[in-house]
Enzyme design. Structure first.
Site, PDB file in Angstrom:
ATOM      1  N   TYR A   2       2.949  10.059   0.207  1.00 31.47           N
ATOM      2  CA  TYR A   2       4.102   9.539   0.935  1.00 31.47           C
ATOM      3  C   TYR A   2       5.401   9.966   0.260  1.00 31.47           C
ATOM      4  CZ  TYR A   2       0.383   6.542   2.824  1.00 31.47           C
ATOM      5  OH  TYR A   2      -0.787   6.074   3.381  1.00 31.47           O
ATOM      6  N   ASN A  38      -1.413   2.594  17.520  1.00 28.62           N
ATOM      7  CA  ASN A  38      -1.848   3.939  17.927  1.00 28.62           C
ATOM      8  C   ASN A  38      -0.694   4.933  17.872  1.00 28.62           C
ATOM      9  OD1 ASN A  38      -4.117   2.240  19.817  1.00 28.62           O
ATOM     10  ND2 ASN A  38      -4.838   3.989  18.638  1.00 28.62           N
ATOM     11  N   SER A  39       0.082   4.846  16.797  1.00 30.11           N
ATOM     12  CA  SER A  39       1.236   5.680  16.476  1.00 30.11           C
ATOM     13  C   SER A  39       2.424   5.461  17.405  1.00 30.11           C
ATOM     14  CB  SER A  39       0.883   7.175  16.378  1.00 30.11           C
ATOM     15  OG  SER A  39       0.732   7.764  17.633  1.00 30.11           O
ATOM     16  N   LYS A  84      -3.579   5.609  -3.848  1.00 26.80           N
ATOM     17  CA  LYS A  84      -4.672   6.489  -3.456  1.00 26.80           C
ATOM     18  C   LYS A  84      -4.809   7.672  -4.401  1.00 26.80           C
ATOM     19  CE  LYS A  84      -3.761   5.042   1.270  1.00 26.80           C
ATOM     20  NZ  LYS A  84      -2.432   4.434   1.088  1.00 26.80           N
ATOM     21  N   ALA A 126       3.508  -0.400  20.691  1.00 28.42           N
ATOM     22  CA  ALA A 126       4.766  -1.056  20.343  1.00 28.42           C
ATOM     23  C   ALA A 126       5.821  -0.829  21.417  1.00 28.42           C
ATOM     24  CB  ALA A 126       5.278  -0.540  19.000  1.00 28.42           C
ATOM     25  N   ASP A 167       0.829  -1.195   0.000  1.00 25.52           N
ATOM     26  CA  ASP A 167       0.000   0.000   0.000  1.00 25.52           C
ATOM     27  C   ASP A 167       0.870   1.253   0.000  1.00 25.52           C
ATOM     28  OD1 ASP A 167      -2.680   1.435   0.532  1.00 25.52           O
ATOM     29  OD2 ASP A 167      -1.382   2.168   2.135  1.00 25.52           O
ATOM     30  N   GLY A 216      -2.045   1.844  11.588  1.00 24.04           N
ATOM     31  CA  GLY A 216      -1.911   2.456  12.901  1.00 24.04           C
ATOM     32  C   GLY A 216      -2.352   1.586  14.052  1.00 24.04           C
ATOM     33  N   VAL A 217      -2.118   0.272  13.983  1.00 20.40           N
ATOM     34  CA  VAL A 217      -2.612  -0.601  15.056  1.00 20.40           C
ATOM     35  C   VAL A 217      -1.811  -0.446  16.348  1.00 20.40           C
ATOM     36  CG1 VAL A 217      -3.565  -2.284  13.446  1.00 20.40           C
ATOM     37  CG2 VAL A 217      -1.220  -2.578  14.294  1.00 20.40           C
TER      38      VAL A 217
END
Length: 341
Positions: A62, A240-241, A88, A245, A57, A237-238
Site C-alpha cells: 500500500y 464489490n469495489s 502482510k 456503495a 490492516d 471489498g464488501v
C-alpha cells in the site's frame, strides 16, 4: 481526539484475539487513487481508533510502505494496548531500486518492491514493516496475494509452493514463539483461501470482494471449511469495489471495472428492496456479511475522518429482518444464505 467509543467485537478464529467488527483498511492511505494530505491521513486513523476500531490492516504494497508509515504515525499518538495490527508478507522493499508503476498506486514512497515468498523473504518483509510502523510487535501477519488474480495461471503453482514451503514456515515459527498471535493469507479468491486452509494451520484469512450482498462464491465450500477449522475471516471489498456503495449509477464500478448490464440490473433489484424498507443499499451491504458466523471483521478503507464516522454510524443503524426475508423471497439471496439476526 474524542473519547473512544465501543464497537462490537468478535474472536478472530482460535488466535485468542478479539477484533472490532469494523476494521480499518490501510490501502487508500498509500495514495491509491489520489495523493492524500499527510495530516488528514493520520487523522483518519485516529478517528477510527477513537470510534472503537481495534483492528488496523495494512501492507508493504500500500503505497510501497507509505500506509505503514502513516498508521505508525497515528499509533504513536494513542494508547495501542488494545489495537491489533495486521500487515502482510510476500513483497520485499528495495530502497535503491527503480520503483516502476506496476503496483497501481498513484503516489506513495519511491521504493521498489519485489515478490518474495521464501522463508527469508517473509522474515525480511516483516522486519521492514515493523520499522516502518515503528512498533515492536505485530499481531496478525498474512501471506499476501498468492492468487491467480495477481500472478496468473501459469505462475500460481510455483508461488503457492514457495509460500507454503517458505513464508508459511516462517510465520508458523513466529506464532509458536509468541512473536505474532495470528497468521493467515490475504487474497482475492475464495478458491485460494480454501487451498491454503487445507494445506496449513491458519488462524485467519482476509478475502477481498468474494463475499458480499451481491455475490457469495465462497459460501458453499470455503466458508464451511473455515468454520470447521476455526479460521476467523476478515472481509475486504464488501462493496464489490464500489457498486454496492454507489448503487447502479452510470459508471458504477464492479471488480474495479465498469459494471456490466447484468450486474447493474441485479444491484438495482437489491436496492429497490432496500428502499422499500427505508435502508440505504450501503448500510445493507455493510451489515450483510456479518450474518455469517465465520466472519470476524469487515476491513474498510477510508481517506477522511468523516468517512470513518459515517461507517461507524451505518454499523450502529438497524436493518430489519424483513429486508433479508424479502431478498430471499425474490431470489436475490439464496434460501440458505446466513443473514444478521
Amino acid at each position: 481526539m474524542p473519547a473512544t467509543t465501543a464497537l462490537a467485537t468478535r474472536p478472530l478464529g482460535r488466535s485468542g484475539l478479539d477484533v472490532s467488527t469494523l476494521g480499518f483498511g490501510g490501502a487508500p492511505l498509500g495514495d491509491l487513487y489520489a495523493r492524500l494530505d499527510e495530516a488528514q491521513a493520520v487523522a483518519t486513523v485516529e478517528a477510527a481508533i477513537a470510534g472503537g476500531v481495534t483492528l488496523l490492516d495494512t501492507s508493504p504494497l500500500y503505497g510501497h510502505g507509505l500506509s505503514e508509515h502513516r498508521i505508525g504515525a497515528a499509533l504513536r499518538r494513542v494508547d495501542r494496548a488494545d489495537i491489533a495490527i495486521s500487515t502482510k508478507v510476500g513483497r520485499v522493499a528495495e530502497p535503491f531500486g527503480p520503483r516502476g508503476d506496476g503496483s497501481g498506486y498513484l503516489g506513495g514512497l519511491p521504493h521498489a518492491l519485489r515478490f518474495d515468498y521464501s522463508y527469508d523473504g517473509a522474515m525480511r518483509s516483516l522486519e521492514q514493516s515493523a520499522l516502518r510502523l515503528g512498533v515492536d510487535r505485530i499481531d496478525i501477519v498474512l501471506i499476501h496475494d498468492v492468487d491467480v488474480w495477481t500472478h496468473g495461471a501459469d505462475a500460481i503453482e510455483a508461488r503457492f509452493s514457495q509460500a507454503m514451503e517458505g513464508a508459511y514456515r516462517a510465520l508458523e515459527r513466529l506464532r509458536a514463539s509468541g512473536a505474532v498471535k495470528a497468521i493467515g493469507v490475504g487474497v482475492n479468491e475464495a478458491e485460494m483461501c480454501e487451498r491454503f486452509a487445507r494445506a496449513g494451520d491458519f488462524d485467519t484469512m482476509l478475502l477481498a470482494g468474494r463475499y458480499s450482498l451481491l455475490e457469495q462464491p465462497g459460501l458453499a465450500s470455503f466458508m464451511p471449511l473455515a468454520l470447521e477449522k476455526g479460521i476467523g475471516l476478515l472481509l475486504g471489498g464488501v462493496f464489490n469495489s464500489g457498486i454496492l456503495a454507489t448503487g447502479p449509477v452510470t459508471g458504477a464500478k464492479y471488480n474495479y471495472k465498469p459494471a456490466p448490464p447484468e450486474i447493474l440490473a441485479r444491484v438495482a433489484a437489491i436496492e429497490a428492496v432496500c428502499l422499500r424498507h427505508d435502508v440505504p443499499l450501503r448500510r445493507a451491504a455493510l451489515h450483510f456479511p456479518l450474518g455469517h458466523p465465520a466472519v470476524a471483521s469487515l476491513v474498510m478503507g477510508a481517506v477522511s475522518p468523516r468517512e470513518v464516522e459515517d461507517q461507524i454510524a451505518e454499523f450502529a443503524a438497524p436493518v430489519p429482518a424483513a429486508l433479508w426475508a424479502e431478498l430471499k423471497a425474490q431470489g436475490l439471496l439464496g434460501a440458505n444464505v446466513p443473514v444478521p439476526v
